[in-house]
Motif scaffolding. Structure first.
Motif, PDB file in Angstrom:
ATOM      1  N   LEU A   8     -52.667  41.278 -30.467  1.00 35.77           N
ATOM      2  CA  LEU A   8     -54.120  41.339 -30.371  1.00 35.77           C
ATOM      3  C   LEU A   8     -54.652  42.754 -30.522  1.00 35.77           C
ATOM      4  CD1 LEU A   8     -54.902  38.782 -27.531  1.00 35.77           C
ATOM      5  CD2 LEU A   8     -55.159  38.482 -29.984  1.00 35.77           C
ATOM      6  N   LEU A   9     -53.776  43.751 -30.319  1.00 35.69           N
ATOM      7  CA  LEU A   9     -54.213  45.140 -30.488  1.00 35.69           C
ATOM      8  C   LEU A   9     -54.046  45.621 -31.922  1.00 35.69           C
ATOM      9  CD1 LEU A   9     -52.957  46.805 -27.187  1.00 35.69           C
ATOM     10  CD2 LEU A   9     -55.213  45.904 -27.741  1.00 35.69           C
ATOM     11  N   ASN A  10     -53.493  44.753 -32.752  1.00 36.25           N
ATOM     12  CA  ASN A  10     -53.401  45.055 -34.179  1.00 36.25           C
ATOM     13  C   ASN A  10     -54.775  44.779 -34.795  1.00 36.25           C
ATOM     14  OD1 ASN A  10     -53.020  44.048 -37.099  1.00 36.25           O
ATOM     15  ND2 ASN A  10     -51.125  45.178 -36.665  1.00 36.25           N
ATOM     16  N   TYR A  11     -55.377  45.796 -35.409  1.00 34.55           N
ATOM     17  CA  TYR A  11     -56.744  45.682 -35.923  1.00 34.55           C
ATOM     18  C   TYR A  11     -56.887  44.545 -36.938  1.00 34.55           C
ATOM     19  CZ  TYR A  11     -57.023  50.357 -33.857  1.00 34.55           C
ATOM     20  OH  TYR A  11     -56.978  51.408 -32.988  1.00 34.55           O
ATOM     21  N   ALA A  12     -55.928  44.449 -37.822  1.00 39.04           N
ATOM     22  CA  ALA A  12     -56.001  43.415 -38.865  1.00 39.04           C
ATOM     23  C   ALA A  12     -55.898  42.019 -38.251  1.00 39.04           C
ATOM     24  CB  ALA A  12     -54.903  43.627 -39.900  1.00 39.04           C
ATOM     25  N   ASN A  13     -54.952  41.849 -37.285  1.00 36.06           N
ATOM     26  CA  ASN A  13     -54.793  40.538 -36.638  1.00 36.06           C
ATOM     27  C   ASN A  13     -56.067  40.127 -35.902  1.00 36.06           C
ATOM     28  OD1 ASN A  13     -52.201  40.412 -37.552  1.00 36.06           O
ATOM     29  ND2 ASN A  13     -51.235  40.969 -35.607  1.00 36.06           N
ATOM     30  N   LEU A  14     -56.629  41.086 -35.149  1.00 35.45           N
ATOM     31  CA  LEU A  14     -57.824  40.789 -34.375  1.00 35.45           C
ATOM     32  C   LEU A  14     -58.996  40.450 -35.293  1.00 35.45           C
ATOM     33  CD1 LEU A  14     -59.035  40.755 -31.486  1.00 35.45           C
ATOM     34  CD2 LEU A  14     -59.785  43.098 -31.908  1.00 35.45           C
ATOM     35  N   SER A  15     -59.146  41.193 -36.380  1.00 40.27           N
ATOM     36  CA  SER A  15     -60.230  40.924 -37.335  1.00 40.27           C
ATOM     37  C   SER A  15     -60.087  39.535 -37.941  1.00 40.27           C
ATOM     38  CB  SER A  15     -60.243  41.978 -38.443  1.00 40.27           C
ATOM     39  OG  SER A  15     -60.401  43.267 -37.901  1.00 40.27           O
ATOM     40  N   GLY A  25     -66.992  28.390 -35.472  1.00 41.44           N
ATOM     41  CA  GLY A  25     -68.009  28.365 -34.422  1.00 41.44           C
ATOM     42  C   GLY A  25     -67.402  28.351 -33.025  1.00 41.44           C
ATOM     43  N   ASP A  26     -66.211  28.922 -32.891  1.00 40.06           N
ATOM     44  CA  ASP A  26     -65.498  28.920 -31.603  1.00 40.06           C
ATOM     45  C   ASP A  26     -65.937  30.142 -30.791  1.00 40.06           C
ATOM     46  OD1 ASP A  26     -63.748  28.790 -29.480  1.00 40.06           O
ATOM     47  OD2 ASP A  26     -62.001  28.286 -30.697  1.00 40.06           O
ATOM     48  N   LEU A  27     -67.052  30.001 -30.102  1.00 37.49           N
ATOM     49  CA  LEU A  27     -67.600  31.122 -29.334  1.00 37.49           C
ATOM     50  C   LEU A  27     -66.712  31.483 -28.151  1.00 37.49           C
ATOM     51  CD1 LEU A  27     -69.950  33.098 -28.828  1.00 37.49           C
ATOM     52  CD2 LEU A  27     -71.049  31.286 -27.493  1.00 37.49           C
ATOM     53  N   ARG A  28     -66.088  30.492 -27.551  1.00 37.74           N
ATOM     54  CA  ARG A  28     -65.269  30.745 -26.353  1.00 37.74           C
ATOM     55  C   ARG A  28     -64.091  31.668 -26.679  1.00 37.74           C
ATOM     56  NH1 ARG A  28     -62.489  26.082 -22.519  1.00 37.74           N
ATOM     57  NH2 ARG A  28     -61.649  27.516 -20.945  1.00 37.74           N
ATOM     58  N   LEU A  29     -63.356  31.353 -27.745  1.00 39.57           N
ATOM     59  CA  LEU A  29     -62.228  32.200 -28.129  1.00 39.57           C
ATOM     60  C   LEU A  29     -62.725  33.553 -28.628  1.00 39.57           C
ATOM     61  CD1 LEU A  29     -59.242  32.679 -28.593  1.00 39.57           C
ATOM     62  CD2 LEU A  29     -59.440  31.487 -30.792  1.00 39.57           C
ATOM     63  N   GLY A  30     -63.843  33.552 -29.366  1.00 36.65           N
ATOM     64  CA  GLY A  30     -64.395  34.808 -29.863  1.00 36.65           C
ATOM     65  C   GLY A  30     -64.773  35.747 -28.728  1.00 36.65           C
ATOM     66  N   ALA A  31     -65.373  35.176 -27.670  1.00 30.78           N
ATOM     67  CA  ALA A  31     -65.732  36.003 -26.509  1.00 30.78           C
ATOM     68  C   ALA A  31     -64.495  36.536 -25.804  1.00 30.78           C
ATOM     69  CB  ALA A  31     -66.586  35.182 -25.542  1.00 30.78           C
ATOM     70  N   ALA A  32     -63.422  35.745 -25.763  1.00 30.69           N
ATOM     71  CA  ALA A  32     -62.165  36.198 -25.149  1.00 30.69           C
ATOM     72  C   ALA A  32     -61.580  37.374 -25.927  1.00 30.69           C
ATOM     73  CB  ALA A  32     -61.174  35.043 -25.102  1.00 30.69           C
ATOM     74  N   LEU A  33     -61.681  37.317 -27.256  1.00 30.67           N
ATOM     75  CA  LEU A  33     -61.202  38.422 -28.080  1.00 30.67           C
ATOM     76  C   LEU A  33     -62.069  39.667 -27.877  1.00 30.67           C
ATOM     77  CD1 LEU A  33     -60.387  36.442 -31.355  1.00 30.67           C
ATOM     78  CD2 LEU A  33     -58.744  37.374 -29.709  1.00 30.67           C
ATOM     79  N   VAL A  37     -61.182  43.789 -26.636  1.00 32.34           N
ATOM     80  CA  VAL A  37     -61.737  45.061 -27.112  1.00 32.34           C
ATOM     81  C   VAL A  37     -62.297  45.850 -25.931  1.00 32.34           C
ATOM     82  CG1 VAL A  37     -63.496  46.115 -28.584  1.00 32.34           C
ATOM     83  CG2 VAL A  37     -62.245  44.101 -29.383  1.00 32.34           C
ATOM     84  N   ALA A  38     -63.022  45.147 -25.053  1.00 36.06           N
ATOM     85  CA  ALA A  38     -63.645  45.823 -23.908  1.00 36.06           C
ATOM     86  C   ALA A  38     -62.612  46.398 -22.948  1.00 36.06           C
ATOM     87  CB  ALA A  38     -64.560  44.837 -23.181  1.00 36.06           C
ATOM     88  N   LYS A  39     -61.452  45.738 -22.788  1.00 38.40           N
ATOM     89  CA  LYS A  39     -60.419  46.177 -21.854  1.00 38.40           C
ATOM     90  C   LYS A  39     -59.538  47.287 -22.428  1.00 38.40           C
ATOM     91  CE  LYS A  39     -60.032  41.847 -19.248  1.00 38.40           C
ATOM     92  NZ  LYS A  39     -59.159  40.714 -18.882  1.00 38.40           N
ATOM     93  N   ASN A  40     -59.685  47.563 -23.715  1.00 41.53           N
ATOM     94  CA  ASN A  40     -58.900  48.622 -24.355  1.00 41.53           C
ATOM     95  C   ASN A  40     -59.831  49.596 -25.063  1.00 41.53           C
ATOM     96  OD1 ASN A  40     -55.808  47.647 -24.253  1.00 41.53           O
ATOM     97  ND2 ASN A  40     -57.127  45.849 -24.584  1.00 41.53           N
ATOM     98  N   ALA A  59     -62.595  45.914 -37.218  1.00 39.22           N
ATOM     99  CA  ALA A  59     -62.543  45.035 -36.049  1.00 39.22           C
ATOM    100  C   ALA A  59     -63.931  44.873 -35.423  1.00 39.22           C
ATOM    101  CB  ALA A  59     -61.553  45.587 -35.027  1.00 39.22           C
ATOM    102  N   TRP A  60     -64.667  45.978 -35.278  1.00 42.57           N
ATOM    103  CA  TRP A  60     -66.013  45.911 -34.699  1.00 42.57           C
ATOM    104  C   TRP A  60     -66.962  45.100 -35.591  1.00 42.57           C
ATOM    105  CZ3 TRP A  60     -68.031  47.402 -30.055  1.00 42.57           C
ATOM    106  CH2 TRP A  60     -67.199  48.147 -29.205  1.00 42.57           C
TER     107      TRP A  60
END
Length: 611
Positions: A8-15, A25-33, A37-40, A59-60
């Motif tokens: 998850l800390l791999n920029y390409a994977n996270l993007s 439209g999976d907002l729940r998983l998107g918010a978890a991802l 970002v917020a924790k790192n 990623a941003w």
């Protein structure tokens, strides 16, 4: 989570994961991802001098785009505001999230231009995104077009395509045409936008001409064929529709639902229901739009029974009925339709919570009024929370159909007070109302006010209503002069209306004149012979009537058979005069014989008692 080896800390994977969340439209998983970002913060910090800045920025940007695709424009804006470094993709992602509102998109574009003087941050995607948001506003389209020219991006194919589409949506086909003519490079999207835009602007001949021109340049796709079929349906071009059908089969798009729906629309509007049914039967997986098109086709071509049977099959097959299907089947109801079935469809609409749908309610108003239940129509109309012009037209037509002329005019005033714009259909009902109350003067005033006050140009049907209105009032000379002085003096419908009035008032002189005019225009018009023979019969001129009927037989014409109907046990049964008019005629004759025998016995009993 802080382990640098975490996927998850791999920029390409996270993007990539965020992009998938946006598409699904999976907002729940998107918010978890987003939480990752917020924790790192150190790992995802946007610093101008950072070596991996480009990867962090991707990623941003994916995070902004994810929130935008999930419909969370506010969250997308908050993420965007946190970004210390932005590029054109960042702005475009937020623009895409704001595309539902032209004001928001334009405000963001102005902010973007202020942050990067000289429009350096703008690229092709910027303009295509903004244009998709402000397509309904012609001034906004023109402003964005001017900015694209100043940035030197107006020559890009994608920007040209977006401009063409936006200008059509803003009601300016001329501007779209000028952009198209100026484009040095065009692709299938460009041509499709033009073919579709012209068809939707009701410039059907130009749409088909563009389609023919396109075939020498690029290969058409399913959207192009659908758009060209829309032009065929709008112009009732059956021959061109059949030709396009051949091209569709040749190109391998005959199983595409959009194309199949377009083909059925063309064939049904052109009265070729056998061809429409062939397309319908060949479809393997019909959707709601497809089924609605065939139901509308049956209704438009007078095949009410077919529409009712198909609708019943759809319900029995467990197909999920939507409001459009209910509206379509309600449109099939006429005077001879089963009232019990209409009540059942109303119950289905209530069960499925469609009674708040304006189009379903409009259909219910028409259905009840045609089945003779005016009060039911009124109840549906009064229960509507919002009404459009069709709603008002439906209730006005209901009262006109039932002969309540004064109520028609009262409703017309209420319609204007409600802010609904009168249409040509509104004035047809008003003229019918004038005919019923015998107010020829008011009817002529209404006809003259159509174009001068309301910008509605009268059609031949409006003139026919006026002829009928004058004829009902016995003003046959005025009706004749009205036809000959009007713009539709060579139209069959008007002379037919005059002949009907002459038959009612037993005026053979004008009736014969109208018949001669009618037969010059349409030598095979059965109504002319029938109405003229009726006029002669009413005057006792049997030799003249015999000559008319003989001429009719020599022409090989037959009078349409009149019929009566009765609704019995939820089924409409029709009858005509003559033997074997129904499959069960023999059984009916047996019952009549038995009734006749009983009657004879009763007569004999009465006679014997009297002796």
């Amino acid at each position: 989570m802080r382990d640098a080896s975490s996927p998850l800390l791999n920029y390409a994977n996270l993007s990539g994961l965020l992009a998938r969340c946006g598409r699904a439209g999976d907002l729940r998983l998107g918010a978890a991802l987003h939480a990752v970002v917020a924790k790192n913060p150190a790992h995802f910090r946007l610093c101008p001098g950072r070596a991996s800045l480009r990867h962090v920025l991707v990623a941003w940007n994916a995070l902004v785009a994810m929130y935008g695709r999930c419909g969370r424009r506010g969250d997308a804006a908050r993420v965007f505001d946190e970004m210390r470094v932005r590029d054109s993709v960042s702005w475009n992602s937020l623009l895409a999230a704001s595309s539902a509102s032209s004001d928001d998109a334009l405000a963001l574009l102005r902010r973007m231009l202020r942050s990067a003087p000289g429009a350096g941050a703008c690229d092709h995607a910027t303009f295509t995104t903004v244009l998709s948001a402000c397509g309904a506003s012609l001034p906004a389209c023109a402003a964005v077009h001017g900015l694209a020219v100043s940035c030197g991006l107006d020559a890009a194919v994608s920007v040209g395509n977006a401009l063409v589409t936006a200008y059509f949506e803003s009601g300016s086909p001329g501007s779209a045409e000028r952009v198209f003519d100026a484009m040095a490079e065009r692709n299938v999207i460009t041509w499709t936008a033009m073919v579709s835009g012209m068809a939707r602007a009701e410039r059907h001949k130009e749409s088909l001409a563009l389609f023919r021109q396109m075939r020498y340049t690029v290969d058409a796709n399913y959207a192009t064929y659908s758009s060209s079929l829309l032009a065929c349906a709008g112009s009732l071009a059956a021959r061109e529709g059949q030709q396009i059908h051949g091209l569709v089969v040749k190109a391998g798009f005959e199983t595409d639902l959009h194309v199949e729906s377009g083909l059925m629309d063309v064939y049904s509007k052109c009265g070729l229901m056998e061809d429409a049914l062939r397309v319908f039967r060949s479809c393997r997986n019909p959707d709601e739009v497809f089924l609605t098109v065939i139901l509308v086709g049956f209704a438009q071509n007078g095949l009410e029974e077919k529409a009712f049977e198909l609708f019943a099959e759809m319900i029995n097959a467990g197909i999920d009925i939507d409001a459009s299907m209910v509206s379509a089947v309600l449109g099939a109801f006429g005077a001879s339709a089963p009232y019990a079935l209409g009540r059942q469809i109303h119950a289905l609409a209530i069960k499925k919570c469609f009674v708040g749908n304006m189009y379903v309610c409009n259909g219910l108003i028409n259905m009840y009024s045609k089945c003779g239940e005016l009060q039911e129509s009124v109840q549906v109309f009064e229960g509507m929370t919002s009404k459009n012009s069709i709603s008002w037209n439906s209730i006005i037509a209901a009262f006109a159909r039932h002969g309540h002329g004064s109520e028609v005019f009262r409703l017309f005033e209420s319609m204007k007070e409600d802010g609904a714009k009168p249409t040509d259909v509104t004035f047809l009902s008003l003229l019918h109302g004038c005919s019923h109350v015998g107010s020829a003067k008011k009817g002529l005033e209404i006809l003259n006010s159509m174009s001068s006050q309301y910008g509605v140009h009268p059609r031949v049907e409006h003139y026919a209503c006026v002829v009928d209105m004058l004829g009902r009032g016995g003003l046959l000379d005025d009706a004749k002069a009205f036809i000959e002085d009007g713009p539709f003096k060579d139209n069959v419908l008007l002379w037919q209306a005059l002949m009907g009035a002459c038959s009612f008032h037993k005026n053979s002189e004008i009736g014969k004149y109208a018949a001669e005019k009618l037969l010059l225009l349409d030598p095979d018009c059965t109504a002319a012979y029938v109405l003229l023979s009726n006029i002669y019969s009413s005057e006792g001129r049997w030799d003249d009537r015999a000559r008319v009927m003989k001429r009719m037989r020599e022409m090989g014409l037959r009078k349409d058979t009149g019929k009566s109907w009765i609704e019995l046990e939820k089924e409409v049964r029709s009858f005509v005069v003559g033997p074997a008019s129904r499959p069960d005629s023999a059984a009916v004759d047996d019952v009549l014989m038995q009734l006749s025998a009983v009657t004879s016995d009763q007569e004999d009993l009465v006679e014997s008692n009297s002796l």
